[in-house]
Scaffold this motif. Structure first.
Motif, mmCIF file in Angstrom:
data_model
loop_
_atom_site.group_PDB
_atom_site.id
_atom_site.type_symbol
_atom_site.label_atom_id
_atom_site.label_comp_id
_atom_site.label_asym_id
_atom_site.label_seq_id
_atom_site.Cartn_x
_atom_site.Cartn_y
_atom_site.Cartn_z
ATOM 1 N N ASP A 1 -6.905 6.189 -5.877
ATOM 2 C CA ASP A 1 -5.641 6.082 -6.613
ATOM 3 C C ASP A 1 -4.880 4.838 -6.168
ATOM 4 O O ASP A 1 -4.365 4.078 -6.996
ATOM 5 C CB ASP A 1 -4.763 7.317 -6.378
ATOM 6 C CG ASP A 1 -5.341 8.589 -6.961
ATOM 7 O OD1 ASP A 1 -6.043 8.522 -7.994
ATOM 8 O OD2 ASP A 1 -5.094 9.664 -6.372
ATOM 9 N N ILE A 2 -4.813 4.625 -4.854
ATOM 10 C CA ILE A 2 -4.101 3.477 -4.301
ATOM 11 C C ILE A 2 -4.757 2.178 -4.761
ATOM 12 O O ILE A 2 -4.089 1.252 -5.220
ATOM 13 C CB ILE A 2 -4.082 3.532 -2.747
ATOM 14 C CG1 ILE A 2 -3.498 4.852 -2.234
ATOM 15 C CG2 ILE A 2 -3.356 2.334 -2.158
ATOM 16 C CD1 ILE A 2 -2.172 5.223 -2.790
ATOM 17 N N MET B 1 -3.873 5.885 4.220
ATOM 18 C CA MET B 1 -4.305 7.234 3.872
ATOM 19 C C MET B 1 -4.327 8.129 5.108
ATOM 20 O O MET B 1 -3.936 9.291 5.048
ATOM 21 C CB MET B 1 -5.688 7.204 3.215
ATOM 22 C CG MET B 1 -5.715 6.509 1.857
ATOM 23 S SD MET B 1 -4.548 7.203 0.665
ATOM 24 C CE MET B 1 -5.120 8.882 0.572
ATOM 25 N N TYR C 1 0.840 -1.200 0.000
ATOM 26 C CA TYR C 1 0.000 0.000 0.000
ATOM 27 C C TYR C 1 0.876 1.252 0.000
ATOM 28 O O TYR C 1 0.574 2.223 -0.697
ATOM 29 C CB TYR C 1 -0.943 -0.016 1.208
ATOM 30 C CG TYR C 1 -1.920 -1.162 1.140
ATOM 31 C CD1 TYR C 1 -3.124 -1.025 0.465
ATOM 32 C CD2 TYR C 1 -1.619 -2.383 1.724
ATOM 33 C CE1 TYR C 1 -4.026 -2.077 0.383
ATOM 34 C CE2 TYR C 1 -2.509 -3.450 1.642
ATOM 35 C CZ TYR C 1 -3.698 -3.296 0.973
ATOM 36 O OH TYR C 1 -4.582 -4.340 0.884
ATOM 37 N N SER D 1 -1.958 11.046 4.214
ATOM 38 C CA SER D 1 -2.717 12.079 3.530
ATOM 39 C C SER D 1 -2.350 13.472 4.042
ATOM 40 O O SER D 1 -2.315 13.721 5.242
ATOM 41 C CB SER D 1 -4.219 11.839 3.721
ATOM 42 O OG SER D 1 -4.950 12.767 2.953
ATOM 43 N N ASP E 1 -1.225 14.565 -3.747
ATOM 44 C CA ASP E 1 -1.944 14.057 -2.581
ATOM 45 C C ASP E 1 -2.865 12.935 -3.056
ATOM 46 O O ASP E 1 -4.069 13.149 -3.261
ATOM 47 C CB ASP E 1 -2.737 15.183 -1.920
ATOM 48 C CG ASP E 1 -3.208 14.830 -0.526
ATOM 49 O OD1 ASP E 1 -2.670 13.876 0.078
ATOM 50 O OD2 ASP E 1 -4.125 15.513 -0.032
ATOM 51 N N PRO E 2 -2.310 11.722 -3.236
ATOM 52 C CA PRO E 2 -3.105 10.613 -3.770
ATOM 53 C C PRO E 2 -4.335 10.308 -2.909
ATOM 54 O O PRO E 2 -4.328 10.519 -1.696
ATOM 55 C CB PRO E 2 -2.137 9.431 -3.728
ATOM 56 C CG PRO E 2 -0.782 10.043 -3.709
ATOM 57 C CD PRO E 2 -0.935 11.331 -2.960
ATOM 58 N N VAL F 1 -6.065 0.375 3.310
ATOM 59 C CA VAL F 1 -5.989 1.600 2.503
ATOM 60 C C VAL F 1 -6.332 2.804 3.379
ATOM 61 O O VAL F 1 -5.633 3.819 3.358
ATOM 62 C CB VAL F 1 -6.933 1.537 1.273
ATOM 63 C CG1 VAL F 1 -6.999 2.885 0.572
ATOM 64 C CG2 VAL F 1 -6.474 0.463 0.303
ATOM 65 N N TYR G 1 1.130 4.093 -2.913
ATOM 66 C CA TYR G 1 1.047 5.531 -2.604
ATOM 67 C C TYR G 1 2.238 6.257 -3.235
ATOM 68 O O TYR G 1 2.079 7.300 -3.867
ATOM 69 C CB TYR G 1 1.016 5.733 -1.091
ATOM 70 C CG TYR G 1 0.747 7.156 -0.676
ATOM 71 C CD1 TYR G 1 -0.546 7.588 -0.412
ATOM 72 C CD2 TYR G 1 1.780 8.084 -0.533
ATOM 73 C CE1 TYR G 1 -0.811 8.897 -0.027
ATOM 74 C CE2 TYR G 1 1.533 9.391 -0.151
ATOM 75 C CZ TYR G 1 0.241 9.791 0.099
ATOM 76 O OH TYR G 1 -0.010 11.085 0.475
#
Length: 97
Positions: free
Chosen positions: A42-43, A63, A23, A67, A37-38, A59, A27
């Protein structure tokens, strides 16, 4: 106990860390691909593109930890922590003869 990929299962911690790395890698690939800033999508998309199973909870955890943060700063902090870990050990004396 052994896992299918040869990793030792120390109460599942090592397996979870290894699993979480995919993961983090996704990223990082998103950032390298231009996403500053995915998103979780997106992941998921990156992981799905290589046929990897995706766990929504993992995920969300990744995040939550990454994030809004600058990936370069996160990596620099990780390198500093890693550098603080002792990496020495007793050497083996060369045999003479």
């Amino acid at each position: 106990a052994r896992l299918s990929r040869g990793r030792r299962d120390d109460d599942g911690v090592q397996a979870q860390r290894s699993e979480a790395m995919k993961y983090l890698a996704a990223y990082m690939l998103a950032v390298m691909g231009g996403k500053t800033d995915p998103t979780a999508d997106d992941i998921k998309s990156i992981l799905a593109s290589v046929g990897a199973e995706v766990d929504d909870e993992t995920v969300a955890t990744v995040m939550g930890q990454l994030s809004g943060k600058d990936l370069e700063e996160v990596m620099a902090a990780g390198r500093e922590k890693f550098a603080a870990v002792p990496a020495g050990g007793g050497g083996v004396a060369a045999g003479g003869g």
